[in-house]
Write an enzyme that holds these catalytic residues in place. Sequence first.
Site, mmCIF file in Angstrom:
data_model
loop_
_atom_site.group_PDB
_atom_site.id
_atom_site.type_symbol
_atom_site.label_atom_id
_atom_site.label_comp_id
_atom_site.label_asym_id
_atom_site.label_seq_id
_atom_site.Cartn_x
_atom_site.Cartn_y
_atom_site.Cartn_z
ATOM 1 N N LYS A 25 0.864 -1.106 -0.069
ATOM 2 C CA LYS A 25 0.121 -0.023 0.080
ATOM 3 C C LYS A 25 0.946 1.111 -0.142
ATOM 4 O O LYS A 25 0.739 2.261 -0.904
ATOM 5 C CB LYS A 25 -0.920 0.114 1.023
ATOM 6 N N ARG B 255 -9.279 0.861 9.120
ATOM 7 C CA ARG B 255 -9.017 -0.350 9.611
ATOM 8 C C ARG B 255 -10.220 -1.211 10.394
ATOM 9 O O ARG B 255 -9.818 -2.310 10.576
ATOM 10 C CB ARG B 255 -7.949 -0.436 10.429
ATOM 11 N N ARG C 258 11.621 -5.909 4.858
ATOM 12 C CA ARG C 258 11.188 -4.272 4.679
ATOM 13 C C ARG C 258 12.123 -3.552 5.485
ATOM 14 O O ARG C 258 12.713 -4.035 6.566
ATOM 15 C CB ARG C 258 9.901 -4.064 5.034
ATOM 16 N N ARG D 239 11.395 -1.675 10.675
ATOM 17 C CA ARG D 239 10.466 -1.309 11.718
ATOM 18 C C ARG D 239 10.215 -2.396 12.773
ATOM 19 O O ARG D 239 10.153 -3.463 12.692
ATOM 20 C CB ARG D 239 8.809 -1.348 11.091
ATOM 21 N N ARG E 39 -0.205 -8.731 13.550
ATOM 22 C CA ARG E 39 -0.891 -7.687 12.777
ATOM 23 C C ARG E 39 -1.901 -8.493 11.627
ATOM 24 O O ARG E 39 -2.458 -7.746 11.071
ATOM 25 C CB ARG E 39 0.195 -6.823 12.166
#
Length: 220
Positions: free
Chosen positions: A14, A89, A123, A156, A167
């Site tokens: 996203k 969300r 990531r 992160r 998550r």
Amino acid sequence: MMRMILFGPPGAGKGTYASRLSTVLGIPHISTGDIVREEIKAHTQLGEKIRAYSEKGELVPDDIILELLKRRLNKPDCEEGFILDGFPRTISQAEALDQIFNLNLVINLNVSDKIVMQRLSNRLICDTCGAIYNKLTLKPREESVCDKCGGRLSQRKDDAPDVIQERLDIYRRRTKPLIIHYTNKGVLRNVFCEDLMIPPESVVDEIRSIVDHVRNATCL
Ligand code: AMP
């Protein structure tokens, strides 16, 4: 006018697609995750309150996130539209958004769990400007240095394996039901990204042609 949402699980791409689309469409990319991280980094009172939720991969309470989002959407650069990433969300967030705006388009990014895990565990994010990289698929020119601003790249905290799992569970339980909400409103379009190595530009082109189509169909 183009008020759109990029929707999908964590790791669907996203943020990567939204930042590129923002440049080609000329409307701002608004990531509630980036807003949360900035608030935490600035050590504001609110930042301290939401730090624990974010680091554990839990959702920040609806009233706080809505307040932060409204603040951002009230800025003049949102007058011609925006690309939301990471919001809504929950059903109640979607309902609150419906009260403020009519959305033109929701792009639902369909990505398998396997790709999500590979993306998130590799990531990297720039500590300074928030740009997103990937150790396998989207490498910076120089290791650990942001191409855009020279900032330091790091992982992160919430991309640790146990937090990723949490998550994804939250996505399935609380966020995925929104697909029905937006399908019923007639604004949802599906995009499939089943290949980890597919260049972001080709997904962005596909989304852009959907945006053009919606614009032409509705004379926006
Ligand atoms: P993201 O960068 O979108 O993965 O968001 C990072 C973290 O910020 C999430 O795990 C949540 O703790 C918080 N967050 C971002 N957007 C929302 C939202 N719409 N509702 C609640 N919490 C959010």
